[in-house]
Scaffold this motif. Structure first.
Motif, mmCIF file in Angstrom:
data_model
loop_
_atom_site.group_PDB
_atom_site.id
_atom_site.type_symbol
_atom_site.label_atom_id
_atom_site.label_comp_id
_atom_site.label_asym_id
_atom_site.label_seq_id
_atom_site.Cartn_x
_atom_site.Cartn_y
_atom_site.Cartn_z
ATOM 1 N N HIS A 1 3.762 77.360 -50.338
ATOM 2 C CA HIS A 1 3.315 76.925 -51.660
ATOM 3 C C HIS A 1 4.488 76.722 -52.615
ATOM 4 C CE1 HIS A 1 -1.043 76.777 -51.498
ATOM 5 N NE2 HIS A 1 -1.020 77.835 -50.702
ATOM 6 N N LYS A 2 5.571 77.444 -52.431
ATOM 7 C CA LYS A 2 6.757 77.193 -53.252
ATOM 8 C C LYS A 2 7.245 75.760 -53.052
ATOM 9 C CE LYS A 2 8.568 81.927 -53.486
ATOM 10 N NZ LYS A 2 9.659 82.846 -53.050
ATOM 11 N N MET A 3 7.185 75.283 -51.822
ATOM 12 C CA MET A 3 7.589 73.905 -51.550
ATOM 13 C C MET A 3 6.531 72.916 -52.047
ATOM 14 S SD MET A 3 10.559 74.123 -50.150
ATOM 15 C CE MET A 3 10.752 75.438 -51.349
ATOM 16 N N ALA A 4 5.270 73.210 -51.767
ATOM 17 C CA ALA A 4 4.195 72.278 -52.134
ATOM 18 C C ALA A 4 4.106 72.082 -53.644
ATOM 19 C CB ALA A 4 2.862 72.785 -51.589
ATOM 20 N N ASP A 5 4.358 73.145 -54.408
ATOM 21 C CA ASP A 5 4.261 73.052 -55.870
ATOM 22 C C ASP A 5 5.279 72.089 -56.463
ATOM 23 O OD1 ASP A 5 2.189 74.842 -55.799
ATOM 24 O OD2 ASP A 5 3.381 76.575 -56.434
ATOM 25 N N LEU A 6 6.349 71.806 -55.725
ATOM 26 C CA LEU A 6 7.385 70.902 -56.215
ATOM 27 C C LEU A 6 7.200 69.468 -55.724
ATOM 28 C CD1 LEU A 6 10.534 73.182 -55.724
ATOM 29 C CD2 LEU A 6 9.435 72.585 -57.882
ATOM 30 N N LEU B 1 11.673 74.000 -43.093
ATOM 31 C CA LEU B 1 10.699 73.500 -42.121
ATOM 32 C C LEU B 1 9.365 73.185 -42.796
ATOM 33 C CD1 LEU B 1 9.803 72.954 -39.198
ATOM 34 C CD2 LEU B 1 9.238 75.378 -39.017
ATOM 35 N N LEU B 2 8.875 74.102 -43.623
ATOM 36 C CA LEU B 2 7.596 73.875 -44.309
ATOM 37 C C LEU B 2 7.698 72.728 -45.309
ATOM 38 C CD1 LEU B 2 6.430 77.558 -44.926
ATOM 39 C CD2 LEU B 2 5.706 75.983 -43.116
ATOM 40 N N GLY B 3 8.845 72.622 -45.992
ATOM 41 C CA GLY B 3 9.032 71.500 -46.907
ATOM 42 C C GLY B 3 8.983 70.172 -46.188
ATOM 43 N N HIS B 4 9.575 70.129 -44.996
ATOM 44 C CA HIS B 4 9.533 68.906 -44.176
ATOM 45 C C HIS B 4 8.086 68.572 -43.807
ATOM 46 C CE1 HIS B 4 10.697 66.154 -40.853
ATOM 47 N NE2 HIS B 4 9.664 66.707 -40.243
ATOM 48 N N GLU B 5 7.318 69.575 -43.406
ATOM 49 C CA GLU B 5 5.934 69.321 -43.006
ATOM 50 C C GLU B 5 5.065 68.942 -44.205
ATOM 51 O OE1 GLU B 5 5.087 68.934 -40.050
ATOM 52 O OE2 GLU B 5 6.861 69.753 -39.085
ATOM 53 N N VAL B 6 5.255 69.628 -45.318
ATOM 54 C CA VAL B 6 4.491 69.278 -46.528
ATOM 55 C C VAL B 6 4.827 67.850 -46.951
ATOM 56 C CG1 VAL B 6 4.177 69.777 -48.978
ATOM 57 C CG2 VAL B 6 4.220 71.647 -47.326
ATOM 58 N N ALA B 7 6.087 67.455 -46.789
ATOM 59 C CA ALA B 7 6.485 66.089 -47.147
ATOM 60 C C ALA B 7 5.706 65.068 -46.332
ATOM 61 C CB ALA B 7 7.988 65.909 -46.943
ATOM 62 N N HIS B 8 5.443 65.363 -45.057
ATOM 63 C CA HIS B 8 4.613 64.461 -44.252
ATOM 64 C C HIS B 8 3.243 64.273 -44.898
ATOM 65 C CE1 HIS B 8 6.986 63.528 -40.766
ATOM 66 N NE2 HIS B 8 7.182 64.798 -40.443
ATOM 67 N N SER C 1 14.472 68.128 -48.079
ATOM 68 C CA SER C 1 15.756 68.692 -48.517
ATOM 69 C C SER C 1 15.934 68.548 -50.024
ATOM 70 C CB SER C 1 16.914 68.012 -47.784
ATOM 71 O OG SER C 1 16.950 68.412 -46.438
ATOM 72 N N ARG C 2 15.475 67.438 -50.571
ATOM 73 C CA ARG C 2 15.590 67.240 -52.024
ATOM 74 C C ARG C 2 14.775 68.295 -52.775
ATOM 75 N NH1 ARG C 2 14.374 61.374 -54.483
ATOM 76 N NH2 ARG C 2 16.254 60.937 -53.289
ATOM 77 N N VAL C 3 13.571 68.559 -52.295
ATOM 78 C CA VAL C 3 12.732 69.578 -52.925
ATOM 79 C C VAL C 3 13.321 70.962 -52.717
ATOM 80 C CG1 VAL C 3 10.475 70.698 -52.813
ATOM 81 C CG2 VAL C 3 10.620 68.212 -52.838
ATOM 82 N N LEU C 4 13.851 71.220 -51.519
ATOM 83 C CA LEU C 4 14.484 72.505 -51.246
ATOM 84 C C LEU C 4 15.636 72.750 -52.219
ATOM 85 C CD1 LEU C 4 14.209 74.826 -49.147
ATOM 86 C CD2 LEU C 4 16.027 73.703 -47.844
ATOM 87 N N ALA C 5 16.384 71.693 -52.524
ATOM 88 C CA ALA C 5 17.514 71.811 -53.446
ATOM 89 C C ALA C 5 17.056 72.113 -54.867
ATOM 90 C CB ALA C 5 18.336 70.520 -53.434
#
Length: 519
Positions: free
Chosen positions: A316-321, A368-375, A425-429
């Motif tokens: 959710h930290k990744m998805a929220d962004l 990894l989760l950010g990559h999958e959420v990006a899909h 990666s952009r969201v992770l950053a």
């Protein structure tokens, strides 16, 4: 002509009436998800295991090692707000990238031509004159030199994009914008130009994502609300376009079913196609929800609250962004020894226990989760299934249609993987995690690939791991993304111990392959 239109509409009406009646009469009493949705989850990444944790970051991350303890202390300092002291410790442990691109810093964006070098000002004047006179060579030669030597000059990119569009080179314009917005993602003039270019190409989903990303990442910017409104409007256009195409597909399928009935007396083959189309017309969120329910019923799901809550928190930290708040994001854990994860439409992400065991840090899990959420955010899975539905009748009207559909799907997936790598990666950053989390996973893939660099890249559904490693390193260095942020080794190590205790790897099977084989 008017009589022809009347006949055409009458034919369509008869086709729809018969199709719906055939669907009711021939469909099974308890409708199941169509095979297309179950046998091709979008996209499932086979992430191989590795023999030593030293293969990632070239470090020993075993709990109790000096490197592990150093990272634990660095994480504690980082969370306490002492980022400078934390960075010193992170640097002690983390090695350099395999390919250094020099100074990672990029020049500060400028808009005043007087801040350019002498040669830069000459290029700018020449390009402007050529644009006014509509002299193609006088436009592109100086502009290309200008953006190459002075990428920080935002008006140069904007004029180059406008010129490319004027001369019918829209795809090249999008390529220029991809590079420019990667370098300067917080420049509203560039984002507005990107949105306009995508709208011109009728890429409504992409323009919606571009607008929403800016609004989410820079909520205090004066134009944030304007970009959010654009995002909502263009998302509506995307959905309307998909719905129109699916209605057309339903009409075509109904007409073909009538042909089958008249010629063979059999329509069973078209019923799954109609079912799938009707399901897709409900939209991404509803479609993904139904798929996720089916997967949960048929996969060995992990119910342990500590493990599931951990994955949900990071996900959710990744998805929220990501900027698509119409999705109800959910993260599930599967008891499977393989280092694997996949995303379903609508923000439903599944992660194997094998992934939790093999990934070293929370930052890598976030990557990894950010990559999958990006899909999911980029609608890759949904678009793939829609494309399959729209191509499902090719083999009935075009020779070797199935082969065409397969090749289209493979090329589409390679492009999607790169897009998700970059967005993830952009969201992770923009989170508090180390920006090289996903890159560090790619390091493992490259080592396992044996340096072959993608011998069968063209036929592969994923880019070669070495290629992915290279462009992720370039992305991080070129944009100055922070590698020396929170790694999260201590809690991740505790989760790994719990996974090992509750789900020994030797007892787990390749659950996803079993599911797909039995579908």
């Amino acid at each position: 002509m008017k009589r022809f239109r009347h006949v055409l509409w009458a034919t369509i009406g008869v086709a729809l009436f018969l199709s719906m009646n055939l669907l009711v009469n021939f469909a099974p009493a308890h409708s199941t998800l169509p095979p297309t949705g179950v046998t091709n989850p979008a996209p499932a990444h086979k992430i191989p295991t590795f023999s030593s944790l030293k293969q990632i970051l070239e470090l020993a991350f075993e709990p109790g090692s000096s490197e592990f303890n150093t990272l634990v202390e660095a994480d504690r300092l980082f969370l306490a707000g002492n980022t400078q002291a934390a960075e010193k410790l992170y640097r002690q442990v983390k090695g350099q990238f395999s390919q250094q691109t020099g100074d990672p810093a990029i020049p500060k964006a400028i808009s005043d031509p007087e801040q350019l070098s002498g040669a830069g000002r000459v290029y700018w004047r020449e390009a402007q004159a050529g644009f006014e006179q509509k002299l193609e060579t006088r436009i592109f030669v100086p502009l290309q030199q200008l953006v190459e030597r002075h990428p920080e000059f935002i008006p140069g990119h904007v004029l180059l994009v406008q010129a490319l569009q004027d001369y019918g080179r829209g795809e090249e314009a999008l390529g220029v914008l991809e590079r420019a917005t990667t370098l300067y993602p917080n420049e509203p003039e560039l984002i507005q130009t990107e949105i306009s270019a995508l709208q011109t190409e009728e890429k409504w989903l992409e323009s919606s994502i571009a607008a929403r990303q800016f609004a989410v990442l820079y909520p205090e910017h004066p134009q944030a609300s304007e970009f959010k409104a654009i995002a909502d409007d263009d998302l509506g256009r995307y959905r309307s376009g998909i719905r129109r195409r699916l209605i057309g597909q339903t009409l075509l399928t109904g007409a073909l079913s009538i042909g089958d009935l008249l010629l063979t007396g059999n329509v069973a083959g078209t019923i799954p196609a109609i079912q799938l189309t009707m399901l897709l017309m409900q939209g991404e969120a509803a479609f993904g929800h139904q798929l996720a329910e089916s997967f949960q019923q048929r996969l060995p799901m992990v119910e342990d609250e500590t493990i599931v809550n951990y994955v949900n928190e990071v996900g959710h930290k990744m998805a929220d962004l990501m900027g698509r708040d119409e999705f109800e994001y959910e993260f599930f854990v599967v008891n499977d020894k393989n280092l694997n994860a996949f995303a379903l439409p609508g923000g439903k992400v599944f992660v194997n226990t094998g992934a939790l065991q093999k990934i070293n840090t929370e930052a890598e899990l976030a990557g990894l989760l950010g990559h999958e959420v990006a899909h999911a955010v980029l609608s890759h899975g949904y678009q793939r299934v829609v494309q399959s539905a729209l191509l499902s009748n090719l083999n009935r009207v075009v020779p070797m249609g199935d082969l065409i559909a397969a090749l289209v799907g493979r090329a589409y997936s390679r492009q999607n993987e790169r897009q998700s790598d970059i967005l993830g990666s952009r969201v992770l950053a923009n989170s508090n995690y180390a920006a090289d989390g996903l890159r560090n996973l790619m390091q493992t893939f490259t080592e396992l690939d044996g340096g072959r660099g993608g011998v069968l890249t063209w036929l592969s559904s994923h880019p070669a791991s070495s290629d992915r490693l290279r462009y992720l390193e370039e992305l991080i260095q070129r944009n100055g993304y922070n590698r020396y942020a929170f790694e999260g080794v201590e809690r991740h190590s505790q989760i790994q111990s719990r996974v090992e205790e509750l789900f020994p790897q030797e007892e787990a099977g390749n659950a996803v392959e079993v599911l797909l084989a039995g579908a």
